[in-house]
Design a protein around this motif. Structure first.
Motif, PDB file in Angstrom:
ATOM      1  N   GLN A  16       0.845  -1.193   0.000  1.00  0.00           N
ATOM      2  CA  GLN A  16       0.000   0.000   0.000  1.00  0.00           C
ATOM      3  C   GLN A  16       0.880   1.243   0.000  1.00  0.00           C
ATOM      4  O   GLN A  16       1.040   1.922   1.001  1.00  0.00           O
ATOM      5  CB  GLN A  16      -0.946  -0.014   1.200  1.00  0.00           C
ATOM      6  CG  GLN A  16      -2.097  -0.983   1.012  1.00  0.00           C
ATOM      7  CD  GLN A  16      -2.787  -1.341   2.322  1.00  0.00           C
ATOM      8  OE1 GLN A  16      -2.475  -0.784   3.366  1.00  0.00           O
ATOM      9  NE2 GLN A  16      -3.711  -2.279   2.263  1.00  0.00           N
ATOM     10  N   GLY A  17       1.471   1.511  -1.129  1.00  0.00           N
ATOM     11  CA  GLY A  17       2.223   2.752  -1.289  1.00  0.00           C
ATOM     12  C   GLY A  17       3.620   2.715  -0.718  1.00  0.00           C
ATOM     13  O   GLY A  17       4.258   3.748  -0.577  1.00  0.00           O
ATOM     14  N   ASN A  18       4.116   1.540  -0.384  1.00  0.00           N
ATOM     15  CA  ASN A  18       5.488   1.459   0.110  1.00  0.00           C
ATOM     16  C   ASN A  18       6.336   0.815  -0.985  1.00  0.00           C
ATOM     17  O   ASN A  18       6.671   1.482  -1.958  1.00  0.00           O
ATOM     18  CB  ASN A  18       5.503   0.753   1.462  1.00  0.00           C
ATOM     19  CG  ASN A  18       4.721   1.557   2.497  1.00  0.00           C
ATOM     20  OD1 ASN A  18       5.099   2.665   2.800  1.00  0.00           O
ATOM     21  ND2 ASN A  18       3.604   1.037   2.969  1.00  0.00           N
ATOM     22  N   CYS A  19       6.678  -0.459  -0.860  1.00  0.00           N
ATOM     23  CA  CYS A  19       7.442  -1.081  -1.956  1.00  0.00           C
ATOM     24  C   CYS A  19       6.743  -0.912  -3.309  1.00  0.00           C
ATOM     25  O   CYS A  19       7.395  -0.672  -4.323  1.00  0.00           O
ATOM     26  CB  CYS A  19       7.652  -2.574  -1.695  1.00  0.00           C
ATOM     27  SG  CYS A  19       9.008  -2.931  -0.565  1.00  0.00           S
ATOM     28  N   SER A  20       5.428  -1.060  -3.323  1.00  0.00           N
ATOM     29  CA  SER A  20       4.709  -1.091  -4.601  1.00  0.00           C
ATOM     30  C   SER A  20       4.867   0.192  -5.403  1.00  0.00           C
ATOM     31  O   SER A  20       4.798   0.163  -6.629  1.00  0.00           O
ATOM     32  CB  SER A  20       3.233  -1.360  -4.360  1.00  0.00           C
ATOM     33  OG  SER A  20       2.693  -0.322  -3.569  1.00  0.00           O
ATOM     34  N   SER A  21       5.073   1.307  -4.738  1.00  0.00           N
ATOM     35  CA  SER A  21       5.200   2.567  -5.473  1.00  0.00           C
ATOM     36  C   SER A  21       6.646   3.065  -5.505  1.00  0.00           C
ATOM     37  O   SER A  21       6.915   4.194  -5.895  1.00  0.00           O
ATOM     38  CB  SER A  21       4.282   3.628  -4.876  1.00  0.00           C
ATOM     39  OG  SER A  21       4.594   3.818  -3.524  1.00  0.00           O
ATOM     40  N   CYS A  22       7.559   2.215  -5.119  1.00  0.00           N
ATOM     41  CA  CYS A  22       8.976   2.576  -5.100  1.00  0.00           C
ATOM     42  C   CYS A  22       9.563   2.417  -6.504  1.00  0.00           C
ATOM     43  O   CYS A  22       9.250   1.459  -7.196  1.00  0.00           O
ATOM     44  CB  CYS A  22       9.683   1.646  -4.122  1.00  0.00           C
ATOM     45  SG  CYS A  22      11.469   1.721  -4.235  1.00  0.00           S
ATOM     46  N   PRO A  23      10.394   3.340  -6.933  1.00  0.00           N
ATOM     47  CA  PRO A  23      10.972   3.242  -8.283  1.00  0.00           C
ATOM     48  C   PRO A  23      11.893   2.043  -8.476  1.00  0.00           C
ATOM     49  O   PRO A  23      12.168   1.655  -9.604  1.00  0.00           O
ATOM     50  CB  PRO A  23      11.738   4.563  -8.434  1.00  0.00           C
ATOM     51  CG  PRO A  23      11.887   5.116  -7.076  1.00  0.00           C
ATOM     52  CD  PRO A  23      10.764   4.574  -6.249  1.00  0.00           C
ATOM     53  N   SER A  24      12.355   1.452  -7.394  1.00  0.00           N
ATOM     54  CA  SER A  24      13.230   0.272  -7.508  1.00  0.00           C
ATOM     55  C   SER A  24      12.448  -1.041  -7.530  1.00  0.00           C
ATOM     56  O   SER A  24      13.024  -2.099  -7.762  1.00  0.00           O
ATOM     57  CB  SER A  24      14.207   0.230  -6.325  1.00  0.00           C
ATOM     58  OG  SER A  24      14.925   1.428  -6.195  1.00  0.00           O
ATOM     59  N   TYR A  25      11.152  -0.980  -7.278  1.00  0.00           N
ATOM     60  CA  TYR A  25      10.358  -2.208  -7.117  1.00  0.00           C
ATOM     61  C   TYR A  25      10.293  -3.021  -8.407  1.00  0.00           C
ATOM     62  O   TYR A  25      10.072  -2.454  -9.480  1.00  0.00           O
ATOM     63  CB  TYR A  25       8.932  -1.853  -6.667  1.00  0.00           C
ATOM     64  CG  TYR A  25       8.042  -3.065  -6.491  1.00  0.00           C
ATOM     65  CD1 TYR A  25       8.222  -3.931  -5.429  1.00  0.00           C
ATOM     66  CD2 TYR A  25       7.050  -3.347  -7.423  1.00  0.00           C
ATOM     67  CE1 TYR A  25       7.423  -5.053  -5.280  1.00  0.00           C
ATOM     68  CE2 TYR A  25       6.239  -4.459  -7.291  1.00  0.00           C
ATOM     69  CZ  TYR A  25       6.431  -5.309  -6.211  1.00  0.00           C
ATOM     70  OH  TYR A  25       5.641  -6.422  -6.076  1.00  0.00           O
ATOM     71  N   PRO A  26      10.482  -4.346  -8.312  1.00  0.00           N
ATOM     72  CA  PRO A  26      10.349  -5.198  -9.503  1.00  0.00           C
ATOM     73  C   PRO A  26       8.888  -5.334  -9.914  1.00  0.00           C
ATOM     74  O   PRO A  26       8.149  -6.149  -9.369  1.00  0.00           O
ATOM     75  CB  PRO A  26      10.936  -6.531  -9.037  1.00  0.00           C
ATOM     76  CG  PRO A  26      10.799  -6.525  -7.548  1.00  0.00           C
ATOM     77  CD  PRO A  26      10.897  -5.083  -7.112  1.00  0.00           C
ATOM     78  N   GLN A  27       8.483  -4.502 -10.859  1.00  0.00           N
ATOM     79  CA  GLN A  27       7.078  -4.436 -11.270  1.00  0.00           C
ATOM     80  C   GLN A  27       6.584  -5.792 -11.770  1.00  0.00           C
ATOM     81  O   GLN A  27       7.306  -6.529 -12.410  1.00  0.00           O
ATOM     82  CB  GLN A  27       6.914  -3.399 -12.398  1.00  0.00           C
ATOM     83  CG  GLN A  27       7.158  -1.967 -11.952  1.00  0.00           C
ATOM     84  CD  GLN A  27       6.158  -1.493 -10.893  1.00  0.00           C
ATOM     85  OE1 GLN A  27       5.009  -1.891 -10.886  1.00  0.00           O
ATOM     86  NE2 GLN A  27       6.624  -0.638  -9.992  1.00  0.00           N
ATOM     87  N   ASP A  28       5.329  -6.094 -11.466  1.00  0.00           N
ATOM     88  CA  ASP A  28       4.652  -7.315 -11.913  1.00  0.00           C
ATOM     89  C   ASP A  28       5.291  -8.592 -11.381  1.00  0.00           C
ATOM     90  O   ASP A  28       5.034  -9.668 -11.891  1.00  0.00           O
ATOM     91  CB  ASP A  28       4.598  -7.376 -13.454  1.00  0.00           C
ATOM     92  CG  ASP A  28       3.955  -6.134 -14.041  1.00  0.00           C
ATOM     93  OD1 ASP A  28       2.969  -5.656 -13.449  1.00  0.00           O
ATOM     94  OD2 ASP A  28       4.430  -5.646 -15.073  1.00  0.00           O
ATOM     95  N   SER A  29       6.128  -8.480 -10.368  1.00  0.00           N
ATOM     96  CA  SER A  29       6.773  -9.681  -9.831  1.00  0.00           C
ATOM     97  C   SER A  29       5.893 -10.383  -8.808  1.00  0.00           C
ATOM     98  O   SER A  29       6.073 -11.568  -8.543  1.00  0.00           O
ATOM     99  CB  SER A  29       8.107  -9.317  -9.174  1.00  0.00           C
ATOM    100  OG  SER A  29       7.874  -8.540  -8.007  1.00  0.00           O
ATOM    101  N   GLY A  48      16.092   4.460  -5.456  1.00  0.00           N
ATOM    102  CA  GLY A  48      15.401   5.036  -4.311  1.00  0.00           C
ATOM    103  C   GLY A  48      14.742   3.925  -3.528  1.00  0.00           C
ATOM    104  O   GLY A  48      14.476   2.857  -4.070  1.00  0.00           O
ATOM    105  N   CYS A  49      14.512   4.159  -2.241  1.00  0.00           N
ATOM    106  CA  CYS A  49      13.897   3.157  -1.373  1.00  0.00           C
ATOM    107  C   CYS A  49      12.895   3.849  -0.464  1.00  0.00           C
ATOM    108  O   CYS A  49      13.223   4.813   0.215  1.00  0.00           O
ATOM    109  CB  CYS A  49      14.964   2.445  -0.550  1.00  0.00           C
ATOM    110  SG  CYS A  49      14.299   1.232   0.599  1.00  0.00           S
ATOM    111  N   SER A  50      11.661   3.328  -0.468  1.00  0.00           N
ATOM    112  CA  SER A  50      10.573   3.929   0.314  1.00  0.00           C
ATOM    113  C   SER A  50      10.464   3.341   1.711  1.00  0.00           C
ATOM    114  O   SER A  50       9.579   3.731   2.470  1.00  0.00           O
ATOM    115  CB  SER A  50       9.238   3.718  -0.410  1.00  0.00           C
ATOM    116  OG  SER A  50       9.306   4.214  -1.724  1.00  0.00           O
ATOM    117  N   CYS A  51      11.311   2.389   2.060  1.00  0.00           N
ATOM    118  CA  CYS A  51      11.170   1.716   3.358  1.00  0.00           C
ATOM    119  C   CYS A  51      11.061   2.687   4.540  1.00  0.00           C
ATOM    120  O   CYS A  51      10.228   2.458   5.419  1.00  0.00           O
ATOM    121  CB  CYS A  51      12.323   0.751   3.571  1.00  0.00           C
ATOM    122  SG  CYS A  51      12.194  -0.768   2.606  1.00  0.00           S
ATOM    123  N   PRO A  52      11.873   3.758   4.612  1.00  0.00           N
ATOM    124  CA  PRO A  52      11.794   4.618   5.805  1.00  0.00           C
ATOM    125  C   PRO A  52      10.442   5.308   6.003  1.00  0.00           C
ATOM    126  O   PRO A  52      10.177   5.845   7.069  1.00  0.00           O
ATOM    127  CB  PRO A  52      12.913   5.649   5.579  1.00  0.00           C
ATOM    128  CG  PRO A  52      13.889   4.931   4.698  1.00  0.00           C
ATOM    129  CD  PRO A  52      13.033   4.087   3.782  1.00  0.00           C
TER     130      PRO A  52
END
Ligand code: SF4
Ligand code: SF4
Length: 74
Positions: A16-29, A48-52
């Protein structure tokens, strides 16, 4: 470090808007919750990493980032 449960609830928070919206996320994985499940099977680049900003990261006092990526080989 506290152990974080590998649950659907936590996966949903991650997506919900964390990994899924991160530019580094492996889309459709279909992957996620990397801080619990370990890194992606895909080769990824740091964009970039949205974890924080993630509630799981904050509530569990995590300090790492880029959990989706395998540690660099030395
Ligand atoms: S672990 Fe960090 S870098 Fe990887 S997809 Fe999630 S927010 Fe992005
Ligand atoms: S800390 Fe990062 S990998 Fe873990 S659930 Fe949050 S966004 Fe996903």
């Amino acid at each position: 470090m506290k152990s974080i449960e590998d649950s659907q609830h936590h996966f949903d928070i991650c997506m919900q808007g964390n990994c899924s919206s991160c530019p580094s996320y492996p889309q459709d994985s279909g992957e996620g919750l990397f801080c619990v499940r370990g890194p992606s099977q895909r080769p990824l680049q740091k964009r970039g990493c949205s974890c924080p900003e993630c509630p799981i990261w904050i509530e569990n006092g995590l300090s790492g980032m880029y959990y989706c990526m395998k540690p660099a080989k030395k």
